[in-house]
Enzyme design. Sequence first.
Site, PDB file in Angstrom:
ATOM      1  CE  LYS A 201      44.539  37.727  39.471  1.00 61.27           C
ATOM      2  NZ  LYS A 201      43.913  38.815  40.241  1.00 61.27           N
ATOM      3  CD  GLU A 251      37.037  45.061  39.197  1.00 62.00           C
ATOM      4  OE1 GLU A 251      38.199  45.416  38.996  1.00 62.00           O
ATOM      5  OE2 GLU A 251      36.658  43.885  39.165  1.00 62.00           O
TER       6      GLU A 251
END
Length: 441
Positions: A201, A251
């Site tokens: 990823k 976040e």
Amino acid sequence: MSSLAGEATADGPVVATSCRVADVSYRAFLAARAAPGFHWADPDGLELSGAGTAAGVTAAGENRFETVRAWADDLFDDLDYDGPPAARPRLLGGFSFFADHDAEAPWTGFPAAQFVLPQYQLASVGDETWLTVARAGEDATEETVEEALADAREAVEALPAMRPSGPRPGVTETTPTPDRETWTEGVLDALARIDAGDLRKVVLATALRADLDGSVDPRDLLERLRQRYSQCFRFLVAPTEEAAFLGATPERLATLRDGRVETVALAGSVGRGDSPEEDARLAERLRESDKLRHEQGVVVDTIARRLEELGAVEVGDRGVRTLSNIQHLETPISAAVGDETHVLDVVETLHPTPAVNGLPPAAALDTIRDTESFERGWYAAPVGWFDADGDGTFGVGLRSAVTNGDSVTLFAGNGIVADSDPDDEWEEVQLKYRPVLDELE
């Protein structure tokens, strides 16, 4: 200190004192003081504003976390503070994404790491607002600090409790970097690396320069973000009068409080619907998507494994975090750590998470460097605060932008995995610009 390790001002001692004041507009407070200026607000209710420099440090290179902590430990060893915990002196600032950060435009004025003990700190917790004045070095005496507090209190209480945020400046033109064709090529290259087995990823980011019809006040822009994204961590770092980095990030990178670390794995996203029913359908699609659940699971596993280096880890249940324009998969993670653990130890251990970098970490960083044609600067990097006990909170610098007078550069990224589609990824990145872009247009 060498210029590579960092530069510090006023190593100590530090004397600080506080008093309670009436509620006041943080924008008015910051506007009344010269740079640097800082603001931090989190969904738990804490708001911090800082102005001026009682003491500060900058750092660069791979050891920048260690450099900041060592300097802060020395600084706080000589701290003389008598006041409530809510008003305690804090260091505010952040780090660049890459250790070898280049402070080129639009990041002029932003070193690879910078933390400041403000001369003047405004802290709001619940229905209480506290003003703290700090001095360091030769100016650090109880008499000078008490005198400065009295003057500052008088000035602060003359400020308004509210300040209009003014009209949006308007956007005359936007310029993406890279353009869509180049972005597609970068995603296809990443997919080829994944197919070859070199990469699992990678998070590829883009930048969007917005030229404005007039100049933007970053404090007003942050206030408009507060009104729409109160459930996010909002931050402002203005190292100079000309530039500011700000955002409303969903976040939390890490909170350390009383020996317990709290963080969250946030990855995978879909938009919002036009009705509660459509919202629910999109959230269900998010929960059932093999691609998005895999992407988020990788982030969970990696964060948990890294935190195990510091203490016993607990992973919570996966859920959906709903914001005003987007929904994410979210899993809370916590860890019990020893008394010697500093929040900067946690930040260094976690940054960069797979949610902003990828896996394996080194291969993902290489791919980012090979693909992205702009300087990430402080985008997707840790920004926040910490205190003399080593407790503190840091967010990830997402949904963010850097302002420079009559232009604003916005940043957004998306995780690329084996079955990613370049067109879908491009559209999702555009969605992540909206929090800031909507408040400019």
